[in-house]
Design an enzyme around this catalytic site. Structure first.
Site, PDB file in Angstrom:
ATOM      1  N   ASN A 210     -11.742  85.416  37.640  1.00  0.00           N
ATOM      2  CA  ASN A 210     -10.385  85.720  38.051  1.00  0.00           C
ATOM      3  C   ASN A 210      -9.948  86.894  37.214  1.00  0.00           C
ATOM      4  O   ASN A 210     -10.437  86.986  36.172  1.00  0.00           O
ATOM      5  CB  ASN A 210      -9.401  84.496  37.538  1.00  0.00           C
ATOM      6  CG  ASN A 210      -7.914  84.963  37.250  1.00  0.00           C
ATOM      7  OD1 ASN A 210      -7.391  84.918  38.361  1.00  0.00           O
ATOM      8  ND2 ASN A 210      -7.487  85.243  36.000  1.00  0.00           N
ATOM      9  N   GLU A 211      -9.452  87.668  37.687  1.00  0.00           N
ATOM     10  CA  GLU A 211      -9.067  89.063  37.145  1.00  0.00           C
ATOM     11  C   GLU A 211     -10.009  89.766  36.249  1.00  0.00           C
ATOM     12  O   GLU A 211     -10.221  89.924  35.144  1.00  0.00           O
ATOM     13  CB  GLU A 211      -7.806  89.006  36.184  1.00  0.00           C
ATOM     14  CG  GLU A 211      -6.613  88.486  37.273  1.00  0.00           C
ATOM     15  CD  GLU A 211      -5.231  88.702  36.742  1.00  0.00           C
ATOM     16  OE1 GLU A 211      -5.341  88.964  35.265  1.00  0.00           O
ATOM     17  OE2 GLU A 211      -4.196  88.792  37.423  1.00  0.00           O
ATOM     18  N   GLU A 340      -2.251  84.944  43.618  1.00  0.00           N
ATOM     19  CA  GLU A 340      -1.071  84.971  42.608  1.00  0.00           C
ATOM     20  C   GLU A 340      -0.109  85.743  43.203  1.00  0.00           C
ATOM     21  O   GLU A 340      -0.213  86.987  43.240  1.00  0.00           O
ATOM     22  CB  GLU A 340      -1.715  85.357  41.091  1.00  0.00           C
ATOM     23  CG  GLU A 340      -2.594  84.153  40.551  1.00  0.00           C
ATOM     24  CD  GLU A 340      -2.992  84.517  39.158  1.00  0.00           C
ATOM     25  OE1 GLU A 340      -2.575  85.241  38.412  1.00  0.00           O
ATOM     26  OE2 GLU A 340      -4.258  84.146  38.801  1.00  0.00           O
TER      27      GLU A 340
HETATM   28  O1  AHR Z   1      -0.320  83.499  36.274  1.00  0.00           O
HETATM   29  C1  AHR Z   1      -0.431  83.647  35.139  1.00  0.00           C
HETATM   30  C2  AHR Z   1      -1.457  84.613  34.506  1.00  0.00           C
HETATM   31  O2  AHR Z   1      -1.083  85.645  35.237  1.00  0.00           O
HETATM   32  C3  AHR Z   1      -2.845  84.212  35.276  1.00  0.00           C
HETATM   33  O3  AHR Z   1      -3.566  83.355  34.380  1.00  0.00           O
HETATM   34  C4  AHR Z   1      -3.567  85.421  35.334  1.00  0.00           C
HETATM   35  O4  AHR Z   1      -4.573  85.586  36.378  1.00  0.00           O
HETATM   36  C5  AHR Z   1      -2.506  86.425  35.715  1.00  0.00           C
HETATM   37  O5  AHR Z   1      -2.693  87.806  34.870  1.00  0.00           O
END
Ligand code: AHR
Length: 537
Positions: A210-211, A340
């Site tokens: 993730n990211e 997201e």
């Molecule tokens: O949704 C909150 C955070 O935002 C998540 O954990 C991350 O992936 C994003 O930066």
């Protein structure tokens, strides 16, 4: 918002709702080109996201078996009931940034034997200052089997995010084994059976990190691709087609971050283009917010338009990403997965431990409508979208604290837009006078989307103007309306919201509609999201 500004907005809104529906000349246009299909709207663009962050899992979803709060095996019943109503297709878990700090082994086996760990978010200042609890020190009570049970109860498919920053491909392989190996086949299948599921979970959606440019490892794209290959190569599939989702960029209003996308795709195709056949989607993240104080319920008219304008940038950001992907993947084998998105405001936390929680307002309902309309208009490019996050967090459809529960304005827009799911997205054209705000801001006057479902046409329209209704000529190119059902979500107060004290303050209302023919006039109320369900002749 200042009181005078609020009163004038409310009075203007009240006055406009008294305007007879067709007494003014049209000042807006909506045109649906029924013979110009864009693509099928994947139901998965209505998906959700659950992270071990603040009050999302504890006590948003998990209340425990011995709780007095109505629950099904420890899972809050209100959420399950509402998720079933939404027919939510997929839920992503366990993060977010949390995913790249999570060892799935901590969350399997007997619950009373599971270790307690420091949550990834524990040191975030507001949470650090809050009282201790499972939000800070993760008890791992809610692990893989509990999440799967939650998905089964809600009727959703699971989408798991693997830890690339701090676990190995071997750990990942074994998580797949725990989830998917046949009943009775492996030691992990045995543990899964003791955790309540003899049968495999058959998880097909897997996010690889993730990211990964940030909390997921601070990688450069060329470094991340090496990890990505290691994670997806030769992973056991147990006869399933696994759908791998690569970590894409976090898009910002002033920068789509296509350099990450280009770097990633360049390396993906470097060895051979075959790898593209194995990548289901590119994960994209985009949040909008107001500059300055950015409070969720205390905002000015200018803040209202500023957030709506920011949410609308999703449209061009998606186009820019798609073009960058196409430079390396001209056949577009890889689709976009916006896993997201949402409006990220401050304030109105419903509990100090519930990091990033706020009470959404009518403004967030419009952000939802604007965004889902954009997704519909990009139906040919999008495989899945997950709103962040499910409960007690950013852009949240639900609020839950102890025995109190509320479905927010965001929930109601998701519910309204369900009618688009699985339909054929159609080209949609709209126009209305642009809105000027602040010193030099300006924003469109009407926008929306349309989809065809056999002989039913679904049109959704957002009128962002805080006080002006839009008398609009609705024209169906290539079709004719026989009858129409209309549903509207709005309020005379742009700050209106649903909370524990007043959970039904803003709910969609049916409106009588006597329209027919290839074109008709409809008045879109100020600050509204409207759905027209048209039976075609
Ligand atoms: O949704 C909150 C955070 O935002 C998540 O954990 C991350 O992936 C994003 O930066």
């Amino acid at each position: 918002m200042r009181r005078r500004e609020f009163l004038s907005t409310s009075l203007a809104t009240a006055a406009m709702s008294l305007v007879p529906r067709t007494s003014r000349a049209a000042d807006g246009l909506v045109e649906v080109l029924v013979d110009e299909p864009i693509g099928t709207i994947a139901p998965e663009i209505h998906s959700h996201f659950v992270e071990h962050l603040g009050g999302v899992v504890y006590d948003g979803i998990w209340v425990g078996n011995n709780s007095k709060i109505p629950n099904i095996g420890g899972i809050r019943k209100d959420i399950v009931d509402h998720m079933r109503q939404l027919q939510a297709p997929v839920v992503r878990w366990p993060g977010g940034c949390f995913a790249d700090s999570y060892n799935w082994r901590d969350g399997i086996g007997p619950r009373d034997k599971r270790p307690t760990r420091t949550n990834f978010w524990a040191n975030d200042p507001p949470l650090w200052r809050a009282p201790d609890g499972p939000q800070k020190y993760e008890p791992n009570t809610f692990g893989t089997a509990e999440f799967m049970r939650f998905c089964q109860l809600c009727g959703c498919k699971p989408y798991l995010a693997a830890n690339v920053r701090s676990l190995s491909p071997m750990d990942y392989d074994q998580w797949v084994e725990y989830c998917n190996s046949p009943a009775g086949s492996t030691t992990l299948a045995g543990i899964r059976a003791s955790d309540g599921s003899k049968d495999p979970f058959n998880v097909t959606y897997w996010g690889i990190g993730n990211e990964s440019w940030g909390c997921g490892g601070d990688f450069r794209p060329e470094q991340y691709v090496v990890e990505f290959r290691r994670f997806i190569s030769w992973v056991p599939n147990y006869g399933l087609k696994l759908r791998f989702i690569a970590s894409g960029p976090g898009m910002a209003i002033d920068d789509p971050q296509v350099n990450w996308t280009r770097g990633l795709f360049q390396e993906l195709v470097a060895k051979n283009t075959d790898l593209l056949n194995r990548v289901f989607g590119l994960s994209l993240h985009y949040y909008c917010w107001t500059a300055g104080k950015g409070q969720s319920l205390d905002f000015t008219v200018e803040d209202w338009y500023q957030v709506l304008w920011q949410s609308d940038l999703m449209d061009s950001l998606l186009t820019k990403q798609w073009l960058a992907m196409g430079e390396f993947d001209p056949e577009h084998k890889v689709k976009m997965v916006v896993d997201e998105w949402g409006a990220w405001h401050h304030g109105s936390a419903i509990d100090p431990r519930f990091l990033f929680s706020y009470v959404p307002s009518l403004r967030d309902a419009l952000v939802t409508g604007i965004t889902l309309d954009i997704f519909n208009r990009h139906a040919d490019k999008l495989a899945m979208c997950n709103v962040a996050q499910l409960v007690n967090c950013i852009h949240t459809p639900f609020l839950a604290l102890e025995d109190r529960f509320a479905a927010t304005t965001i929930f109601h827009v998701f519910d309204m837009y369900q009618s688009h799911k699985g339909g054929q997205s159609l080209r949609f054209v709209s126009d209305a006078p642009r809105i000027s705000y602040g010193s030099n801001g300006s924003f469109w006057g009407l926008a929306g989307s349309a989809s065809l479902h056999d002989k039913t046409l679904v049109i959704t329209v957002v009128n962002p103007h805080v006080s002006m209704a839009r008398n609009t000529e609705v024209s169906l190119r290539g079709a004719s309306a026989r009858s129409c059902r209309v549903t509207v979500l709005t309020s005379s107060d742009i700050h209106a919201h649903n909370d524990f004290d007043n959970p039904g303050a803003v709910v969609p209302q049916p409106e009588p509609a006597d329209v027919s023919g290839p074109s008709f006039v409809w008045t879109f109320r100020p600050a509204s999201v409207t759905k027209l369900e048209i039976d075609l002749a």
